[in-house]
Design a protein around this motif. Structure first.
Motif, mmCIF file in Angstrom:
data_model
loop_
_atom_site.group_PDB
_atom_site.id
_atom_site.type_symbol
_atom_site.label_atom_id
_atom_site.label_comp_id
_atom_site.label_asym_id
_atom_site.label_seq_id
_atom_site.Cartn_x
_atom_site.Cartn_y
_atom_site.Cartn_z
ATOM 1 N N SER A 1 0.829 -1.209 0.000
ATOM 2 C CA SER A 1 0.000 0.000 0.000
ATOM 3 C C SER A 1 0.860 1.254 0.000
ATOM 4 O O SER A 1 0.597 2.212 -0.731
ATOM 5 C CB SER A 1 -0.924 -0.001 1.230
ATOM 6 O OG SER A 1 -1.740 -1.142 1.252
ATOM 7 N N ALA A 2 1.906 1.247 0.851
ATOM 8 C CA ALA A 2 2.767 2.423 0.947
ATOM 9 C C ALA A 2 3.471 2.692 -0.373
ATOM 10 O O ALA A 2 3.494 3.827 -0.864
ATOM 11 C CB ALA A 2 3.797 2.211 2.059
ATOM 12 N N VAL A 3 4.036 1.657 -0.975
ATOM 13 C CA VAL A 3 4.783 1.832 -2.222
ATOM 14 C C VAL A 3 3.870 2.296 -3.344
ATOM 15 O O VAL A 3 4.248 3.152 -4.157
ATOM 16 C CB VAL A 3 5.492 0.513 -2.603
ATOM 17 C CG1 VAL A 3 6.023 0.572 -4.025
ATOM 18 C CG2 VAL A 3 6.620 0.235 -1.630
ATOM 19 N N LEU A 4 2.648 1.757 -3.400
ATOM 20 C CA LEU A 4 1.732 2.097 -4.482
ATOM 21 C C LEU A 4 1.419 3.586 -4.508
ATOM 22 O O LEU A 4 1.550 4.253 -5.542
ATOM 23 C CB LEU A 4 0.443 1.289 -4.345
ATOM 24 C CG LEU A 4 -0.579 1.442 -5.464
ATOM 25 C CD1 LEU A 4 -0.020 0.897 -6.770
ATOM 26 C CD2 LEU A 4 -1.876 0.730 -5.116
ATOM 27 N N ALA A 5 1.017 4.140 -3.373
ATOM 28 C CA ALA A 5 0.614 5.542 -3.370
ATOM 29 C C ALA A 5 1.801 6.487 -3.254
ATOM 30 O O ALA A 5 1.771 7.581 -3.800
ATOM 31 C CB ALA A 5 -0.385 5.808 -2.261
ATOM 32 N N VAL A 6 2.870 6.073 -2.550
ATOM 33 C CA VAL A 6 4.064 6.909 -2.515
ATOM 34 C C VAL A 6 4.659 7.020 -3.922
ATOM 35 O O VAL A 6 5.139 8.083 -4.320
ATOM 36 C CB VAL A 6 5.101 6.343 -1.529
ATOM 37 C CG1 VAL A 6 6.434 7.059 -1.679
ATOM 38 C CG2 VAL A 6 4.598 6.508 -0.099
ATOM 39 N N GLY A 7 4.595 5.930 -4.685
ATOM 40 C CA GLY A 7 5.077 5.980 -6.062
ATOM 41 C C GLY A 7 4.304 6.981 -6.890
ATOM 42 O O GLY A 7 4.878 7.701 -7.721
ATOM 43 N N ALA A 8 2.983 7.042 -6.655
ATOM 44 C CA ALA A 8 2.160 8.006 -7.388
ATOM 45 C C ALA A 8 2.562 9.436 -7.057
ATOM 46 O O ALA A 8 2.724 10.284 -7.953
ATOM 47 C CB ALA A 8 0.690 7.775 -7.075
ATOM 48 N N ALA A 9 2.731 9.729 -5.760
ATOM 49 C CA ALA A 9 3.125 11.087 -5.363
ATOM 50 C C ALA A 9 4.567 11.380 -5.763
ATOM 51 O O ALA A 9 4.896 12.483 -6.221
ATOM 52 C CB ALA A 9 2.947 11.258 -3.858
ATOM 53 N N ALA A 10 5.438 10.383 -5.597
ATOM 54 C CA ALA A 10 6.848 10.587 -5.936
ATOM 55 C C ALA A 10 7.043 10.798 -7.426
ATOM 56 O O ALA A 10 8.054 11.378 -7.839
ATOM 57 C CB ALA A 10 7.673 9.396 -5.461
ATOM 58 N N GLY A 11 6.112 10.309 -8.246
ATOM 59 C CA GLY A 11 6.216 10.534 -9.673
ATOM 60 C C GLY A 11 6.252 12.008 -10.017
ATOM 61 O O GLY A 11 7.023 12.446 -10.890
ATOM 62 N N GLN A 12 5.428 12.780 -9.318
ATOM 63 C CA GLN A 12 5.435 14.225 -9.544
ATOM 64 C C GLN A 12 6.774 14.833 -9.124
ATOM 65 O O GLN A 12 7.335 15.685 -9.807
ATOM 66 C CB GLN A 12 4.302 14.879 -8.743
ATOM 67 C CG GLN A 12 2.928 14.297 -9.010
ATOM 68 C CD GLN A 12 2.254 14.935 -10.211
ATOM 69 O OE1 GLN A 12 2.877 15.663 -10.964
ATOM 70 N NE2 GLN A 12 0.983 14.655 -10.396
ATOM 71 N N VAL A 13 7.284 14.388 -7.958
ATOM 72 C CA VAL A 13 8.546 14.913 -7.455
ATOM 73 C C VAL A 13 9.691 14.547 -8.397
ATOM 74 O O VAL A 13 10.488 15.396 -8.808
ATOM 75 C CB VAL A 13 8.828 14.372 -6.038
ATOM 76 C CG1 VAL A 13 10.174 14.894 -5.530
ATOM 77 C CG2 VAL A 13 7.712 14.762 -5.081
ATOM 78 N N ALA A 14 9.782 13.258 -8.740
ATOM 79 C CA ALA A 14 10.871 12.788 -9.594
ATOM 80 C C ALA A 14 10.821 13.446 -10.964
ATOM 81 O O ALA A 14 11.861 13.808 -11.541
ATOM 82 C CB ALA A 14 10.804 11.267 -9.735
ATOM 83 N N GLY A 15 9.610 13.603 -11.514
ATOM 84 C CA GLY A 15 9.485 14.257 -12.804
ATOM 85 C C GLY A 15 10.015 15.674 -12.773
ATOM 86 O O GLY A 15 10.753 16.107 -13.672
ATOM 87 N N GLY A 16 9.665 16.407 -11.716
ATOM 88 C CA GLY A 16 10.150 17.780 -11.591
ATOM 89 C C GLY A 16 11.660 17.857 -11.450
ATOM 90 O O GLY A 16 12.314 18.701 -12.065
#
Length: 527
Positions: free
Chosen positions: A199-214
């Protein structure tokens, strides 16, 4: 569409989230809230499961000797797949300028991945049953890695769109195997911890996608601009392939799953229904919701009804439906489907609308916009990994409490931006509350739904809930993104104040959806 679950004769409903007793019982204790999960060796039969299918010799060493490394490999692959749903968002302006892409091209670059991902998830789960979960996971990982390389080297929008579709297909093969292998490898408390990490990895990955993309776009490594958002997957995927071959079970599943024929008519009906649902959700706003988009949505409902009828008839004739009906009737699955749809819609809608506001309305750079999601991602991960340690009486109420906290926190964020400013210090309190609330709403829901699913039903449950997760994200982006853009257009003159007003309206809608998630358990329980 949501499915309400009913218990069979003589059974009792499983609580909203599995309690500590239900997940951590040993051989001398049983949970009052549901079937007990005895601590047995991985791959052996357990009373809760009704007997796990036999494990081949090639599976045993991986599950017996290296479960932690196995879980690490699986969750790393999950993180990459979740990351790629959102990492392109903040890179889209750069992609558009460098590849001379139209608005429709960019929409397909962003959403093409999610379309094939959602359409093929259930098929990927069934192929894992037939060919072996470890084997199919590695095949999907190889396809995903190769497609990431191709995306990073694409010379035009058409190439990028095609490779993004292939990338989504690779994710659809590998991700359902994550839940299936967790179900088959871990039992009792270890399974609950693994599901919490999932659960943690799934949603953290979604939020981190924005961070990593930036971060990656702003870094402009070696003058490559947007390309590292895809190329970063290549070395990671290569390492996971090498390690995965050593730790994942490569044998074929035993028992009845191995011999179940693939339900091709059901596969065609489901793929068509999901395609007709997701394509207009993705492209409808860009095309100003033309007639074809509404016809497509209506046709998807018709095909979904035909799929349900076909599956029911096939099961009555003793066949092997694509999704076993006993999984849909399992206590807790119907409520989990509803809540996962709600929490993923709020999660994706919040991040999408917030990105539009801070980049479009406030003029933030890609890096600053991406880093704004860091508190939400960090808190989501921390709560997802620790909620199991909280007092047992609290755990029954965590999901509705999480939705309530999410509703309050989203409203706080909307209010913080209402004057067209940067939100001030209160904004970060809102971000923190959103992360904690979404984690409490999602993690106990997923854990409770899967805690007592039999190993032979793992693929069906995995495919169903993974598909629901993706559809929830698509629905969130489409519905709340449309609300934000339509409100912005109706206000006329663009600028920080009009953008803030549009986001505020969107925030209230997000809060209302979270409130609906909070009361959903009460409604279904009374029914």
């Amino acid at each position: 569409m949501t499915t309400t679950s009913r218990t069979g004769p003589g059974t009792e409903p499983v609580p909203d989230s599995a309690t500590s007793e239900a997940l951590a019982t040993d051989s001398d204790s049983a949970a009052a809230s549901g079937p007990s999960l005895r601590k047995t060796a991985p791959g052996s039969a357990s009373p809760a499961s009704g007997g796990a299918p036999p494990v081949t010799e090639s599976e045993a060493p991986a599950t017996d000797k290296r479960p932690r490394l196995l879980l690490t490999v699986l969750l790393a692959a999950l993180f990459m797949a979740a990351l790629d749903v959102f990492i392109v968002n903040v890179a889209a302006p750069t992609i558009g300028s460098e590849l001379h892409s139209s608005g429709a091209d960019l929409q397909l670059v962003i959403a093409g991945y999610a379309i094939t991902y959602a359409v093929l998830l259930v098929t990927g789960a069934r192929l894992g049953d037939r060919l072996g979960h470890g084997r199919v996971h590695l095949a999907g990982l190889a396809l995903f890695t190769a497609a990431s390389l191709a995306c990073g080297l694409a010379q035009g929008p058409a190439q990028l769109i095609v490779f993004r579709l292939v990338q989504g297909a690779g994710s659809a093969l590998m991700i359902p195997q994550v839940l299936s292998l967790i179900q088959r490898t871990f039992t009792g408390e270890a399974r609950a911890r693994a599901l919490g990490a999932y659960s943690a990895v799934l949603a953290v990955g979604a939020a981190a996608g924005q961070v990593a993309g930036g971060v990656l776009v702003s870094a402009d490594l070696f003058g490559t601009g947007w390309r590292p958002v895809f190329l970063v997957n290549v070395p990671v995927g290569a390492v996971l392939l090498v390690v995965g071959r050593r730790v994942l079970p490569l044998g074929r599943a035993g028992g009845e799953e191995r011999n179940r024929p693939l339900d091709l008519p059901g596969l065609v009906l489901l793929a068509a229904a999901v395609s007709l649902l997701t394509v207009p959700l993705v492209l409808g706003q860009e095309e100003d919701w033309p007639a074809w988009s509404w016809l497509s949505l209506a046709a998807s409902l018709v095909l979904l009804a035909l799929f349900c009828g076909h599956e029911s008839r096939l099961a009555r004739r003793g066949g092997a439906p694509l999704i076993a009906l006993r999984v849909l009737r399992h206590p807790g699955i119907g409520l989990a489907v509803l809540r996962i749809l709600a929490v993923m819609s709020v999660n994706a809608g919040f991040m999408f609308a917030l990105t539009l506001h801070v980049q479009g309305g406030l003029g933030y750079s890609a890096l600053r916009a991406g880093l704004g999601f860091a508190p939400t991602a960090a808190v989501f991960g921390a709560v997802s990994l620790t909620w199991r340690r909280w007092p047992a009486p609290w755990q029954r109420r965590l999901a509705p409490a999480g939705f309530a906290l999410t509703a309050l926190s989203v409203a706080v964020v909307g209010h913080a931006f209402h004057d067209g400013g940067d939100g001030g210090a209160v904004l970060y309190a809102g971000y923190t509350g959103v992360g904690a609330g979404l984690a409490l709403a999602f993690s106990p829901t997923l854990t409770g739904a899967l805690a007592t699913v039999r190993p032979q039903d793992a693929a069906d449950a995995s495919g169903l809930l993974a598909t629901v997760t993706q559809l929830g994200q698509l629905i969130g982006v489409a519905s709340f993104g449309t609300l934000f853009l339509n409100r912005l257009e109706s206000l006329g003159v663009p600028g920080p104040y009009t953008s803030a007003e549009a986001f505020s309206a969107c925030a209230w809608a997000l809060a209302g959806t979270a409130v609906a998630g909070a009361v959903s358990g009460l409604v279904l329980r009374r029914r």
